[in-house]
Motif scaffolding. Structure first.
Motif, PDB file in Angstrom:
ATOM      1  N   LYS A  69       0.836  -1.186   0.000  1.00  0.00           N
ATOM      2  CA  LYS A  69       0.000   0.000   0.000  1.00  0.00           C
ATOM      3  C   LYS A  69       0.880   1.250   0.000  1.00  0.00           C
ATOM      4  O   LYS A  69       1.993   1.235   0.534  1.00  0.00           O
ATOM      5  CB  LYS A  69      -0.907   0.015   1.238  1.00  0.00           C
ATOM      6  CG  LYS A  69      -1.888  -1.133   1.293  1.00  0.00           C
ATOM      7  CD  LYS A  69      -2.738  -1.038   2.545  1.00  0.00           C
ATOM      8  CE  LYS A  69      -3.726  -2.191   2.621  1.00  0.00           C
ATOM      9  NZ  LYS A  69      -4.554  -2.119   3.849  1.00  0.00           N
ATOM     10  N   PRO A  70       0.423   2.317  -0.592  1.00  0.00           N
ATOM     11  CA  PRO A  70       1.225   3.553  -0.576  1.00  0.00           C
ATOM     12  C   PRO A  70       1.367   4.091   0.845  1.00  0.00           C
ATOM     13  O   PRO A  70       0.438   3.983   1.666  1.00  0.00           O
ATOM     14  CB  PRO A  70       0.418   4.507  -1.467  1.00  0.00           C
ATOM     15  CG  PRO A  70      -0.975   3.962  -1.454  1.00  0.00           C
ATOM     16  CD  PRO A  70      -0.840   2.482  -1.335  1.00  0.00           C
ATOM     17  N   TYR A  81       1.873  13.754  -4.366  1.00  0.00           N
ATOM     18  CA  TYR A  81       2.011  12.375  -4.826  1.00  0.00           C
ATOM     19  C   TYR A  81       1.904  12.363  -6.345  1.00  0.00           C
ATOM     20  O   TYR A  81       1.360  13.301  -6.955  1.00  0.00           O
ATOM     21  CB  TYR A  81       0.944  11.476  -4.201  1.00  0.00           C
ATOM     22  CG  TYR A  81      -0.471  11.892  -4.490  1.00  0.00           C
ATOM     23  CD1 TYR A  81      -1.190  11.344  -5.547  1.00  0.00           C
ATOM     24  CD2 TYR A  81      -1.100  12.858  -3.694  1.00  0.00           C
ATOM     25  CE1 TYR A  81      -2.491  11.738  -5.813  1.00  0.00           C
ATOM     26  CE2 TYR A  81      -2.403  13.253  -3.966  1.00  0.00           C
ATOM     27  CZ  TYR A  81      -3.085  12.691  -5.009  1.00  0.00           C
ATOM     28  OH  TYR A  81      -4.367  13.085  -5.280  1.00  0.00           O
TER      29      TYR A  81
END
Length: 261
Positions: A69-70, A81
Motif C-alpha cells: 500500500k502507498p 504524490y
C-alpha cells in the motif's frame, strides 16, 4: 484493429489496468511472509525475494513490493504524490511565479503589501514599451546587430513584467472567489428576506379579508332566522302544544300558525 474497436464499443468505460490481477490471495500471502522474514522496516525493493522465499512455490517474477500500500505518511510529509506521471498536491495551492521558474519581482508573502511593487512593475512596463517603440522607429544604423539586440531585450523584459502581473492576478483568485461567494450569500439572504416579507404581507391581507367576511356573515342574520332559532330553542326546553284542528276552519289554522311562528 477491428477487434479493438469492437471491444471499445462494448465497453463504454475504460477497463482497469491489468495490475489489479496481481492482487491474489497467494501473492498477498507471499508479501506478508516476505515482510515477516526481512523485517517491517526493511526496503523490499533491495531484497532478493527469490532467496528469502526459496521454500515457497509460484514466486512471481515481478517484485512483490509493487503490492504494498502507498505510504500515506510519506505523502503527507512531502505534500504531494504522483499518479501516472502527473503530480498532485495534498493541499491544493496556486504555485508562485518563482516556483514555476519565472523571475518574480513582487514579495512572496501575501501578507506584505504588494502595491508598491506592482506600481514599479507598471511604470517599468510603460518605460520599456516606450523604449521599444523608440528602438523600432529609430533610423537603421550601419550595423543591424545592435538595434536587433536592443529591441529583443526590451521585448524579453516586457514579457517578464507581464508574467509578474499575471502571477499577482493568479494569487488574487482565492480572494476574488471569497468575495464573489460573500456577495452571492448576501444576495440570497436579501431575496429570502424579501420573500418572507411578501409572505407576511399576504397573510395579513388574508386575515383582513377573513375578518371582513366574518363581520359580513354576522350582519346577514335576519330577524326571521333569529325567530326560527328562538323557536328551535323553545322546542328543546318546552314542547309546543298542537291544537285539535278537527273542528277548526282554515282561517283559524293559519292564524294559529302565524302566532306560533
Amino acid at each position: 484493429m477491428m477487434d479493438d474497436e469492437e471491444t471499445e464499443l462494448r465497453n463504454p468505460f475504460p477497463s482497469p489496468p491489468s495490475h489489479y490481477l496481481r492482487y491474489t490471495t497467494h501473492n498477498l500471502n507471499l508479501l506478508e511472509l516476505l515482510r515477516e522474514r526481512v523485517g517491517q522496516d526493511a526496503e523490499l525493493s533491495s531484497v532478493n525475494q527469490y532467496e528469502v522465499l526459496s521454500d515457497q512455490t509460484d514466486v512471481p517474477e515481478w517484485p512483490l513490493s509493487q503490492l504494498e500500500k502507498p505510504r500515506v505518511d510519506w505523502i503527507l510529509e512531502e505534500g504531494q504524490y504522483t499518479v501516472f506521471g502527473d503530480t498532485f498536491y495534498v493541499k491544493e495551492k496556486i504555485p508562485s511565479l518563482e516556483e514555476l521558474g519565472g523571475h518574480q519581482l513582487y514579495p512572496q508573502d501575501p501578507s506584505v503589501d504588494r502595491r508598491p511593487a506592482l506600481r514599479s512593475i507598471l511604470r517599468s512596463m510603460l518605460v520599456t514599451y516606450s523604449k521599444l517603440l523608440d528602438s523600432l522607429l529609430a533610423p537603421p544604423p550601419t550595423s543591424s546587430s545592435h538595434i536587433e539586440a536592443e529591441w529583443k531585450q526590451h521585448l524579453e523584459w516586457i514579457n517578464v513584467l507581464a508574467q509578474n502581473i499575471m502571477g499577482v492576478a493568479n494569487d488574487l483568485r482565492p480572494v476574488q472567489a471569497r468575495g464573489n461567494l460573500e456577495l452571492m450569500m448576501r444576495r440570497q439572504l436579501e431575496l429570502r428576506r424579501e420573500e418572507t416579507k411578501a409572505i407576511h404581507a399576504k397573510c395579513d391581507a388574508l386575515e383582513a379579508q377573513l375578518a371582513e367576511l366574518r363581520m359580513s356573515a354576522q350582519g346577514l342574520v335576519s330577524p326571521t332566522a333569529a325567530a326560527a332559532s328562538g323557536f328551535t330553542g323553545g322546542q328543546t326546553t318546552q314542547a309546543v302544544k298542537s291544537p285539535d284542528v278537527s273542528g277548526m276552519s282554515i282561517d283559524e289554522v293559519l292564524r294559529w300558525a302565524e302566532e306560533v311562528l
